[in-house]
Design a protein around this motif. Structure first.
Motif, short mmCIF file in Angstrom:
data_model
loop_
_atom_site.label_atom_id
_atom_site.label_comp_id
_atom_site.label_asym_id
_atom_site.label_seq_id
_atom_site.Cartn_x
_atom_site.Cartn_y
_atom_site.Cartn_z
N CYS A 63 -9.42 30.45 -43.86
CA CYS A 63 -9.32 29.01 -43.63
C CYS A 63 -9.83 28.28 -44.86
N THR A 75 -14.03 19.44 -33.28
CA THR A 75 -13.14 18.87 -32.26
C THR A 75 -12.90 19.87 -31.15
N THR A 93 -10.06 20.71 -30.01
CA THR A 93 -8.82 21.48 -30.27
C THR A 93 -8.82 22.13 -31.65
N GLU A 94 -9.98 22.29 -32.24
CA GLU A 94 -10.10 22.78 -33.61
C GLU A 94 -9.36 24.10 -33.84
N ILE A 152 -7.08 25.53 -31.90
CA ILE A 152 -5.65 25.39 -31.59
C ILE A 152 -4.93 24.76 -32.76
N ASP A 153 -5.50 23.69 -33.32
CA ASP A 153 -4.89 22.98 -34.44
C ASP A 153 -4.71 23.88 -35.66
N MET A 154 -5.59 24.85 -35.82
CA MET A 154 -5.51 25.76 -36.97
C MET A 154 -4.69 27.00 -36.66
N LYS A 172 -9.21 25.62 -25.86
CA LYS A 172 -10.01 24.53 -26.41
C LYS A 172 -11.48 24.95 -26.50
#
Length: 305
Positions: A21, A227, A229-230, A232-234, A240
């Motif tokens: 990341c 967040t 949804t951190e 999930i977003d990545m 969640k």
């Protein structure tokens, strides 16, 4: 009360060994302003000689080497660790027990009955230790009222509170949560009347927690995700943050909003996931925390109450 942060990272530490990341890749390449972190653990003492170790991460040997008071030279085989308290039975909080297997003196281990069951069944670490140093197990009450003291740790009392969270994947009751799977801890110094509330895993602000936050001179709590949804977003997970037992910092009901209600306390986030932008010291997210008087724990951080 002396508090030393041995490790401030979440499971896998920072950088995580297999993660590329922005944070992990940037730390390796030196392109971001950040500091590596081992997996979360703290130790607490009243005299600087005898210490209670909270959790035993896979990085425990490195953490002990980095903090000499945990290995004083009083005898040919010696340790400054008088006792170990386990907050839960997760791998990143218990694997280090195997690293502390040498010697003939049993480890003084404090945990809830649920954690003890997980570590003697689904992941039988404690049974393995029976072939080495062994343990003396002390059950922690989960009624939220019963305090306990630890021999050699003068003036400190410990009171556990039950937190909502899932048991580890290897737990026999993984999908059937029980009180005691995860706890927070209120630690009080009877001499100074100062209090620490410690909860590296905190998925929900339950009704019994605000009164404890109000009492605390230092609140050291879950800083895993920025967040909800951190991950999930990545593209790293389908769940969640709150689904896996971690209240995020931002958004409605997040840790920033919660901690703003307690101006009397020093506020510190610990157990920080490698994906969290607050690890970047010059990020806008870190600046927001600073505006709200919230600190980000780092390996080697010392707090005196």
């Amino acid at each position: 009360m002396l508090i030393h942060v041995l490790g401030a990272g979440a499971g896998g530490g920072f950088p995580q060994w297999n993660c590329n990341c922005q944070n992990c890749d940037g730390l390796r390449k030196g392109t971001i302003k950040a500091t590596k972190r081992t997996q979360s653990s703290i130790c607490v003492s009243s005299d600087g000689v005898h210490w209670v170790l909270f959790n035993t991460s896979p990085d425990v040997l490195q953490q002990i080497q980095n903090f000499p008071p945990l290995q004083p030279g009083r005898a040919i085989r010696d340790s400054g660790i008088s006792a170990i308290i386990l907050i839960d039975a997760q791998i990143d909080h218990t694997t280090g027990l195997l690293m502390l297997r040498e010697g003939t003196q049993k480890r003084e281990l404090y945990s809830t009955d649920m954690v003890y069951q997980d570590l003697t069944t689904g992941n039988p670490l404690l049974k393995i230790l029976d072939h080495y140093c062994g343990i003396n197990h002390h059950e922690i009450s989960t009624d939220g009222k019963t305090s306990f003291e630890i021999p050699q740790i003068e003036n400190l009392t410990f009171t556990a509170v039950v937190l909502k969270s899932a048991a580890p994947p290897y737990s026999p009751h993984r999908n059937n949560p029980h009180p005691g799977d995860t706890i927070g801890m209120l630690i009080e110094d009877k001499k100074t009347q100062k209090r620490l509330f410690y909860a590296p895993g905190l998925g929900e602000i339950e009704p019994h927690l605000p009164p404890l936050f109000k009492k605390a001179d230092c609140i050291m709590v879950d800083g895993t995700f920025w967040t909800n949804t951190e991950m999930i977003d990545m593209g790293l997970m389908t769940k969640k943050a709150r689904d896996i037992g971690h209240n995020p910092q931002s958004g409605e009901g997040g840790m920033i909003e919660v901690l703003d209600r307690y101006p009397q306390a020093k506020k510190v986030l610990i157990h920080i996931n490698n994906t969290n932008p607050i690890l970047r010291e010059d990020s806008k997210e870190r600046a927001i925390l600073t505006e709200h008087g919230i600190e980000v724990a780092y390996d080697g951080m010392d707090i005196v109450l």
